[in-house]
Design an enzyme around this catalytic site. Structure first.
Site, PDB file in Angstrom:
ATOM      1  CB  THR B 177      41.972  43.998  27.792  1.00 49.00           C
ATOM      2  OG1 THR B 177      41.929  43.138  28.907  1.00 49.00           O
ATOM      3  CG2 THR B 177      43.190  43.716  26.957  1.00 49.00           C
ATOM      4  NE  ARG B 205      47.258  39.978  36.413  1.00 52.49           N
ATOM      5  CZ  ARG B 205      46.831  40.351  35.206  1.00 52.49           C
ATOM      6  NH1 ARG B 205      47.305  41.443  34.639  1.00 52.49           N
ATOM      7  NH2 ARG B 205      45.950  39.625  34.549  1.00 52.49           N
ATOM      8  N   GLY B 207      50.677  40.608  32.339  1.00 55.00           N
ATOM      9  CA  GLY B 207      49.332  40.417  31.820  1.00 55.00           C
ATOM     10  C   GLY B 207      49.312  39.477  30.624  1.00 55.00           C
ATOM     11  CG  ASP B 208      45.620  37.854  30.069  1.00 51.00           C
ATOM     12  OD1 ASP B 208      45.578  38.208  31.260  1.00 51.00           O
ATOM     13  OD2 ASP B 208      44.812  38.241  29.228  1.00 51.00           O
ATOM     14  CB  THR B 228      39.221  41.547  26.535  1.00 49.31           C
ATOM     15  OG1 THR B 228      38.952  42.145  27.816  1.00 49.31           O
ATOM     16  CG2 THR B 228      37.904  41.382  25.803  1.00 49.31           C
ATOM     17  N   GLY B 229      39.293  39.536  28.996  1.00 48.06           N
ATOM     18  CA  GLY B 229      38.537  38.755  29.976  1.00 48.06           C
ATOM     19  C   GLY B 229      39.426  38.295  31.107  1.00 48.06           C
ATOM     20  N   GLY B 231      42.267  36.562  32.717  1.00 50.12           N
ATOM     21  CA  GLY B 231      43.575  36.142  32.222  1.00 50.12           C
ATOM     22  C   GLY B 231      43.844  34.657  32.379  1.00 50.12           C
TER      23      GLY B 231
END
Lengths: 312, 312
Positions: B177, B205, B207-208, B228-229, B231
């Site tokens: 991210t 998909r 993304g968060d 970030t990391g 999801g």
């Protein structure tokens, strides 16, 4: 055994001729969703199963803007969104911009339980529904005369100017959602929300109902919440997680958190906001600022209610 | 004049040969994003303009998983997600599952400023980009050899079994991210986040990073945050709004809220979590639990940092 309870909503917003005309059928739809979920909870079903069955019932009911009877977008299509969250393990699943899937909430639950993904949209969500053999329906199934008339009226008014319509949507608050929250005999909570979107929306609009934290949130530490109303405001307030945060960090109980959120946090917001919530002890709270919200609840101590307008 | 500041990240996660090999170029990329945004803030630009330009710079840089150099999904395609939020008025914009748009963050800002919608996905987001004549690129522009090699390796391993890969993604934490937070000379804050998704993810998909509250949140009352990391965990914690809630209802200051979130709230989480944040006074906070997070900041009192690993 823990106190168990179910609450459902069928959207918050302004009054309309159609709502007045269909008040009894709308109330019957809410009652059916409550009864199905309540019976399941009484038989020892989980909170997740209860919110799914309640939302499925409302998705299948053409009077509610979710599943069958969803709003028709500016391309003449129905795109559906849904989310579900299990407060016991904080697992969640959500789908957006989905076509032809009879019960988007069941697809959201499948994303949660049968994949390593959380949030799928468009053709990815559709291909998962196909892989899992979930019931599909042709476009014709989803389209109701009421929604088609609303679409046609808008189209005639604007001659296809989607931006003008989008502005009007915010002003006229043409939206709709269904949702459910439940607490089961083991004190687990869950939330589920589903929507057909807003009338004459731009294609590809992702509904706030499908966003974990905004449309649904559940956590056994505090509560389960489902929201409805103007997506823009629900999103900027991160509505469902906001109620959780008021309990977790603001040290409020369920009823105070819901009341504080709608009446104080959102007091200057010029849009419809509605929430239903339960806590792990079996308490139910419903708050909204609009003239009506289709809603109801049923608890194991015999408390039960179904109504549409604020004053009921 | 208010203290102004910019902070950016380029993803949190495990170490890799590629990261060690490209450490200097990655740091240069972070520095360029910081410098461009800082110069803009110094000239009186808004926080929203600053976070957009910083994220654009990282989207254009093929070493970061956003825009050019995005991860390739299981269908061999690159689908992009981005979100932006203006803490001055709580307006936001987001896009998901977008192809061929050179700068998804600019499209997200256009959704916020030029439409009545907030969140658009797939072909609806694409048609808005076309209506607004935003720069588009063919598929070939987005594909880097590094990402193609990663895609091919996964495909060969699983023979196209997307479920097996999805499980592995969660285990191996293959994600990336970019994001930025800024406070301008008028004390306004903003956040922006953009991603190319996870390697070999299922098509569609979402993304968060594109979720307001999860990937980005900004509110002049408290802070602006970009996450970030992993999801799944970022979503269940509604990460960015969570930090806001710790300040608003937990009465913590920025640094304490960020530290408490990563070290206490998320202490049992077995996944990568990273956040960057600023408050309206010009304070910067960065916290993460992974071995590395590409990150940097630059403030008007001369404080500046660029680094990759935890110990730096």
């Amino acid at each position: 055994m823990n106190n168990f309870a179910i609450a459902v909503h069928g959207g918050a917003g302004p009054d309309s001729d159609s709502i007045r005309k269909h008040k009894k059928e709308l109330e019957k739809g809410i009652q059916r969703a409550l009864d199905k979920a309540y019976d399941l909870l009484e038989q020892g079903g989980t909170a997740v199963e209860a919110v799914e069955i309640a939302v499925r019932e409302l998705e299948d009911d053409p009077l509610f803007n979710a599943g069958r009877g969803g709003a028709i977008n500016s391309k003449g299509e129905i795109e559906l969104c849904a989310s579900i969250m299990d407060g016991d393990n904080l697992q969640s699943g959500a789908v957006a911009i989905v076509k032809n899937v009879k019960n988007p909430i069941t697809l959201a639950r499948a994303v949660m339980e049968k994949t390593s993904h959380i949030y799928l949209g468009s053709y990815g969500a559709l291909s998962l529904a196909q892989e899992l053999n979930l019931p599909m329906e042709p476009d014709a199934y989803f389209i109701t005369e009421k929604q088609f008339d609303a679409y046609k009226e808008k189209r005639d008014q604007v001659g296809g100017n989607a931006q003008a319509i989008a502005k009007e949507q915010v002003g006229e608050r043409m939206h709709g959602t269904v949702g459910a929250v439940a607490v089961d005999k083991k004190g687990r909570v869950a939330a589920a929300t589903s929507t057909g979107g807003t009338e004459y929306a731009k294609e590809g609009r992702i509904g706030d109902s499908s966003m974990i934290g905004v449309g649904s949130y559940a956590n056994n530490k505090t509560c389960a919440v489902s929201s409805t109303g103007d997506g823009e405001y629900l999103m900027q307030q991160v509505t469902c997680f906001h109620v959780h945060a008021l309990m977790e960090y603001g040290k409020m109980n369920l009823k105070r958190a819901c009341k504080h959120f709608i009446r104080d946090v959102c007091k200057d917001i010029k849009g419809d906001m509605g929430i239903i919530a339960v806590d792990p002890k079996g308490n139910v709270a419903i708050e909204f600022n609009s003239v009506r919200m289709h809603r109801g609840w049923k608890t194991c101590d015999g408390d039960s209610f179904v109504g549409i307008y604020q004053e009921e």
